[in-house]
Design a protein around this motif. Structure first.
Motif, short mmCIF file in Angstrom:
data_model
loop_
_atom_site.label_atom_id
_atom_site.label_comp_id
_atom_site.label_asym_id
_atom_site.label_seq_id
_atom_site.Cartn_x
_atom_site.Cartn_y
_atom_site.Cartn_z
N GLY A 104 16.72 -4.02 -8.79
CA GLY A 104 17.66 -2.91 -8.67
C GLY A 104 17.30 -2.02 -7.51
O GLY A 104 16.51 -2.36 -6.65
N THR A 105 17.89 -0.85 -7.50
CA THR A 105 17.67 0.06 -6.38
C THR A 105 16.38 0.84 -6.52
O THR A 105 15.89 1.41 -5.56
N TRP A 106 15.82 0.87 -7.74
CA TRP A 106 14.56 1.59 -7.94
C TRP A 106 13.40 0.63 -7.76
O TRP A 106 13.32 -0.40 -8.41
N HIS A 107 12.48 0.94 -6.85
CA HIS A 107 11.41 0.01 -6.49
C HIS A 107 10.04 0.54 -6.91
O HIS A 107 9.12 0.58 -6.12
N GLY A 108 9.90 0.97 -8.15
CA GLY A 108 8.57 1.27 -8.67
C GLY A 108 7.89 -0.01 -9.10
O GLY A 108 8.42 -1.11 -8.95
N ILE A 109 6.66 0.10 -9.62
CA ILE A 109 5.96 -1.08 -10.13
C ILE A 109 6.47 -1.34 -11.54
O ILE A 109 6.01 -0.75 -12.50
N SER A 110 7.47 -2.19 -11.64
CA SER A 110 8.06 -2.54 -12.93
C SER A 110 7.95 -4.04 -13.12
O SER A 110 8.30 -4.80 -12.23
N LEU A 119 0.83 -1.21 0.00
CA LEU A 119 0.00 0.00 0.00
C LEU A 119 0.86 1.25 0.00
O LEU A 119 0.54 2.24 -0.68
N ALA A 120 1.98 1.22 0.74
CA ALA A 120 2.87 2.38 0.75
C ALA A 120 3.47 2.63 -0.63
O ALA A 120 3.59 3.78 -1.06
N VAL A 121 3.81 1.55 -1.34
CA VAL A 121 4.35 1.70 -2.71
C VAL A 121 3.30 2.31 -3.63
O VAL A 121 3.58 3.23 -4.40
N VAL A 122 2.07 1.81 -3.53
CA VAL A 122 0.99 2.31 -4.39
C VAL A 122 0.69 3.77 -4.08
O VAL A 122 0.56 4.60 -4.99
N ALA A 123 0.58 4.11 -2.80
CA ALA A 123 0.22 5.49 -2.42
C ALA A 123 1.28 6.49 -2.85
O ALA A 123 0.96 7.63 -3.21
N SER A 124 2.56 6.09 -2.83
CA SER A 124 3.63 7.03 -3.16
C SER A 124 3.89 7.13 -4.66
O SER A 124 4.53 8.09 -5.09
N SER A 125 3.39 6.16 -5.45
CA SER A 125 3.72 6.16 -6.88
C SER A 125 2.54 6.40 -7.81
O SER A 125 2.74 6.67 -8.99
N THR A 126 1.31 6.30 -7.31
CA THR A 126 0.16 6.45 -8.20
C THR A 126 0.03 7.87 -8.71
O THR A 126 0.33 8.83 -8.00
N ARG A 127 -0.45 7.98 -9.95
CA ARG A 127 -0.69 9.29 -10.56
C ARG A 127 -2.16 9.45 -10.92
O ARG A 127 -2.54 10.40 -11.59
N ASN A 128 -2.97 8.50 -10.50
CA ASN A 128 -4.40 8.54 -10.76
C ASN A 128 -5.10 9.11 -9.53
O ASN A 128 -4.86 8.66 -8.40
N ALA A 129 -5.99 10.08 -9.73
CA ALA A 129 -6.63 10.77 -8.60
C ALA A 129 -7.45 9.81 -7.74
O ALA A 129 -7.38 9.86 -6.50
N ALA A 130 -8.21 8.92 -8.37
CA ALA A 130 -9.04 7.99 -7.61
C ALA A 130 -8.16 7.01 -6.81
O ALA A 130 -8.45 6.72 -5.64
N ASN A 131 -7.10 6.53 -7.42
CA ASN A 131 -6.20 5.62 -6.71
C ASN A 131 -5.50 6.33 -5.56
O ASN A 131 -5.29 5.76 -4.48
N TRP A 132 -5.10 7.58 -5.78
CA TRP A 132 -4.43 8.35 -4.72
C TRP A 132 -5.36 8.54 -3.53
O TRP A 132 -4.96 8.34 -2.38
N ARG A 133 -6.61 8.90 -3.80
CA ARG A 133 -7.56 9.14 -2.72
C ARG A 133 -7.84 7.86 -1.93
O ARG A 133 -7.79 7.85 -0.69
N LEU A 134 -8.09 6.76 -2.63
CA LEU A 134 -8.39 5.51 -1.94
C LEU A 134 -7.18 4.98 -1.18
O LEU A 134 -7.32 4.48 -0.05
#
Length: 443
Positions: A267-273, A198-213
């Protein structure tokens, strides 16, 4: 700067300005370009080819699909190349979503008609949205709490006194008590992993609905610490009847935290890849469709590993692993799926079929199909296109062995995909019998 770049397989990327950007040509930042080059080196070390470097300004992608989020904020979305036209972005994204759902057997939650708009967003936002929907459903059902043993030193006596430690207490700290007690808490591996995802999703989302939820759910899980050892916590994820309501969110946690992809970007970058070999996705997609067509009495095996090309010093040499093996009525049919576009009118160019594919099926047929079998059928499956929309005339292997080249309809919607079978094939008779049985059962 956050930037979304959408391309498809075998696209070319450059740091220069592209006059007419398309799904086959696009511009990326210099930092994203360098990151992809480093990533390709990691893949090459693991035996996979992610891309080819063409000079100092161009990259040519290979047949991997999925998403790569770079440290500079660029999200590279790579879609399947199943149409010749460039205006197929949404259909390609929908196809990729269905293929990933099928390949990973993901429990997808549909949110109604509004869910269709997610296909216009990047694939990474679809993953985030599905994780959040699964977590919201879990929270409504109730997250499991458990008793956690706490051992601490405090001024007040609480719970059970630890006599061994208390007798060893130094005199100057005699006013402290060593106690043991149980606390009813949400702090256990499953919830810690959910909080980390959840922390990964909240910090990386760019969708308004996803950010709010996601931020609403962060408040709900405020007392849960995030997992710091993902692999260890996944190993102790509990199943069983009492944890059954946690099962739907497990694969989404694995996707978000990079634990379930065939080729996760490390790697060191932990986005959703996540990247998937398109050949493997297509193979699993075909398998799911064929499995639905077959009668219950038929047996479908994936990647059979029981035969070898030859024997050497009493042991098998060069194991043969066909994609699919059907056993029905005492007879076998070998099927192999290839993600490649054919041209039924280009006979002089062998329709675009590789000679090695025929050699491969020839070996499968002689090792997996008994010589006394009446119908010896081998099947090569390719995606259906405008240039290849019907089975090719059969190819004969002596003695009495037939190779069929069939198109696979990818379908515009869920469950519309199907294998197009020639009527004279034995496989067509097996499928027809299964359909008649289904029709009788429904009536």
């Amino acid at each position: 700067m956050i930037r979304q770049v959408t391309v498809r397989e075998y696209a070319r990327l450059t740091t220069s300005v592209v006059e007419s950007p398309s799904l086959d040509r696009a511009t990326v930042t210099k930092s994203a370009f360098d990151y992809l080059c480093r990533l390709a080196g990691q893949f090459r070390a693991g035996g996979a080819q992610l891309l080819e470097v063409e000079g100092s300004q161009w990259l040519r992608l290979d047949n991997f699909v999925g998403i790569v989020e770079t440290p500079c904020g660029t999200t590279l979305e790579i879609l399947p190349k199943h149409h010749d036209a460039d205006d197929c972005e949404e259909s390609a994204r929908m196809l990729l979503v269905r293929m990933i759902e099928t390949a990973l057997e993901l429990p997808v939650r549909r949110a109604g008609s509004a869910d269709l708009t997610l296909f216009r967003a990047p694939l990474s936002e679809w993953v985030r949205s599905q994780f959040l929907l699964a977590l919201e459903h879990l929270v409504k059902r109730g997250m499991k709490s458990d008793f956690v043993r706490v051992e601490e030193e405090q001024r007040n006596l609480r719970g059970q006194l630890d006599m061994v430690r208390q007798l060893r207490q130094l005199p100057e700290r005699g006013h402290y008590f060593h106690t043991r007690h149980d606390v009813y808490s949400l702090d256990f591996p499953e919830n810690r992993l959910i909080k980390a995802a959840l922390a990964v999703v909240a910090s990386s989302t760019r969708n308004a609905a996803n950010w709010r939820l996601s931020h609403e759910l962060l408040h709900v899980l405020a007392d849960v610490p995030a997992s710091r050892m993902h692999a260890q916590d996944f190993k102790v994820w509990r199943g069983g009847r009492l944890m059954a309501h946690y099962a739907p969110i497990l694969p989404w946690c694995q996707l978000v935290l990079g634990q379930r992809q065939p080729l996760a970007v490390q790697g060191t970058w932990h986005g959703i890849s996540m990247l998937f070999p398109m050949e493997k996705l297509f193979e699993r997609f075909v398998e799911a469709s064929v499995r639905r067509l077959l009668p219950v009495s038929a047996r479908l095996k994936r990647q059979a590993k029981e035969r070898y090309l030859c024997q050497h010093n009493g042991a098998g040499f060069f194991r043969l692993e066909p994609d699919l093996l059907i056993e029905h009525g005492g007879e076998r049919t070998v099927l192999d799926a290839k993600w490649k576009r054919l041209n039924a009118s280009a006979r002089i160019k062998k329709y675009g079929i590789a000679q090695s594919d025929f050699y491969q099926l020839f070996a499968y047929g002689h090792q997996y199909i008994a010589a006394e079998q009446e119908h010896k059928e081998l099947v090569l499956i390719y995606p259906k296109t405008a240039a290849f929309d019907a089975p090719l005339p059969p190819f004969s292997f002596a003695p009495g062995m037939t190779l069929w080249v069939l198109p696979f309809e990818l379908g515009a919607k869920v469950n519309e995909e199907r294998l197009i079978v020639a009527p004279e094939m034995r496989l067509a008779q097996v499928v027809a019998n299964a359909k008649r049985i289904d029709d009788r059962a429904s009536t």
